[in-house]
Design an enzyme around this catalytic site. Structure first.
Site, PDB file in Angstrom:
ATOM      1  N   HIS A 171       0.823  -1.210   0.000  1.00 34.18           N
ATOM      2  CA  HIS A 171       0.000   0.000   0.000  1.00 34.18           C
ATOM      3  C   HIS A 171       0.858   1.260   0.000  1.00 34.18           C
ATOM      4  CE1 HIS A 171      -3.362  -2.596   0.796  1.00 34.18           C
ATOM      5  NE2 HIS A 171      -2.821  -3.025   1.910  1.00 34.18           N
ATOM      6  N   HIS A 186       5.162   6.974   6.742  1.00 31.65           N
ATOM      7  CA  HIS A 186       4.924   6.452   5.392  1.00 31.65           C
ATOM      8  C   HIS A 186       4.475   7.579   4.478  1.00 31.65           C
ATOM      9  CE1 HIS A 186       0.937   6.229   7.349  1.00 31.65           C
ATOM     10  NE2 HIS A 186       0.545   6.668   6.184  1.00 31.65           N
ATOM     11  N   HIS A 226       2.182   9.042   0.841  1.00 30.87           N
ATOM     12  CA  HIS A 226       1.089   8.919  -0.134  1.00 30.87           C
ATOM     13  C   HIS A 226       1.391   9.815  -1.335  1.00 30.87           C
ATOM     14  CE1 HIS A 226      -1.708   6.994   2.769  1.00 30.87           C
ATOM     15  NE2 HIS A 226      -1.069   7.744   3.653  1.00 30.87           N
ATOM     16  N   HIS A 270       3.135  10.923   6.425  1.00 30.70           N
ATOM     17  CA  HIS A 270       2.415  10.751   7.688  1.00 30.70           C
ATOM     18  C   HIS A 270       3.336  10.144   8.736  1.00 30.70           C
ATOM     19  CE1 HIS A 270      -1.700  10.576   5.432  1.00 30.70           C
ATOM     20  NE2 HIS A 270      -1.294  11.809   5.660  1.00 30.70           N
ATOM     21  N   THR A 310      -6.684   6.955   7.142  1.00 35.12           N
ATOM     22  CA  THR A 310      -7.092   7.140   5.739  1.00 35.12           C
ATOM     23  C   THR A 310      -7.032   5.820   4.967  1.00 35.12           C
ATOM     24  OG1 THR A 310      -4.875   7.691   4.955  1.00 35.12           O
ATOM     25  CG2 THR A 310      -6.242   9.511   5.749  1.00 35.12           C
ATOM     26  N   THR A 311      -6.807   4.721   5.695  1.00 36.95           N
ATOM     27  CA  THR A 311      -6.812   3.381   5.089  1.00 36.95           C
ATOM     28  C   THR A 311      -7.727   2.491   5.936  1.00 36.95           C
ATOM     29  OG1 THR A 311      -4.873   2.800   6.416  1.00 36.95           O
ATOM     30  CG2 THR A 311      -4.470   3.555   4.161  1.00 36.95           C
TER      31      THR A 311
HETATM   32 ZN   LIG Z   1      -1.098   7.686   5.669  1.00 37.64          ZN
END
Ligand SMILES: [Zn+2]
Length: 247
Positions: A89, A114, A116, A133, A196-197
């Protein structure tokens, strides 16, 4: 009759095995097609909050609507050993040593950071090339996520950030100078949102910094070679208040 019994026994065993494997396997989710964000809530019962929640993230931050806040934020980050994980992801840096932030005297431990691409939060409708994040957790389980919006540009701190991306499912060890990740300007927006996941769990304290960070184009390309579209679209605010800390 005996043949029929054996057949039905086999059939029962087959059904039981199928049901068990259905229970134990976590449903896959992604950012495209039938497993994309609009379908997350249909993929697994545990993902219901993705649709039903009223405090979902990310959101578009309307800066004119933000109320002033005196939130006190203290960083305690040090050079840290991490292992980089390519988890299907995102690219994630899992911390092997303890680092903390304190938000109004509540302590949160840094678990991982991580990325995005493109950004998940938008500012007055503007989306940015990427977002980092930093995910922290308090002893009572509450999460606090520091969000730094990313633009393309030179910065010695992030010159080699994606040099050692492991293959999916593998890990690479590295050391991060986390103290250099602390933005000079601490002004930030804060609001209550969610992961957000999936499973989109709520009661996450979001701190979105006004100062952006810069990542060289070549580095961002290395990330985008794996993840060129791993952002969730902005969600409804349902009347949530956004705050701005000016210090
Ligand atoms: Zn995130």
């Amino acid at each position: 009759m005996k043949t029929l019994n054996t057949l039905s026994n086999h059939l029962i065993i087959f059904i039981v095995i199928t049901a068990l494997s259905g229970c134990t396997s976590k449903h896959h989710w992604s950012y495209e097609g039938l497993e994309s964000p609009e379908h997350w809530s249909e993929l697994d019962r545990e993902f219901k909050t993705c649709r039903q929640g009223h405090d979902q993230s990310p959101i578009d931050l309307h800066t004119d609507d933000a109320l002033p806040s005196n939130q006190e934020l203290i960083f305690a980050y040090l050079p840290t050993h991490t292992h980089i994980v390519n988890n299907g992801h995102t690219i994630e840096f899992d911390m092997e040593e303890d680092n903390f932030i304190a938000v109004d005297n509540k302590r949160f431990k840094l678990k991982q950071l991580h990325f995005h691409a493109d950004s998940e939060h938008t500012i007055n409708g503007t989306q940015f090339p990427a977002e980092m994040h930093l995910v922290h957790e308090a002893t009572d389980g509450q999460l606090a996520v520091i969000s730094l919006l990313i633009e393309i540009g030179n910065s010695p701190v992030y010159d080699h950030i994606f040099d050692k991306i492991p293959k999916p499912g593998e890990q690479v060890k590295t050391e991060l100078h986390l103290e250099k990740f602390i933005p000079e300007n601490k002004q930030h927006y804060n609001y209550i949102g969610s992961l957000t996941t999936p499973p989109c769990s709520e009661n996450v304290l979001w701190l979105v910094f006004q100062q952006h960070l810069f990542v060289p184009k070549k580095q961002l390309q290395k990330f985008k070679a794996y993840y060129s579209h791993n952002y969730r679209p902005t969600q409804k605010t349902h009347g949530r208040q956004i705050y701005f800390t000016d210090h």
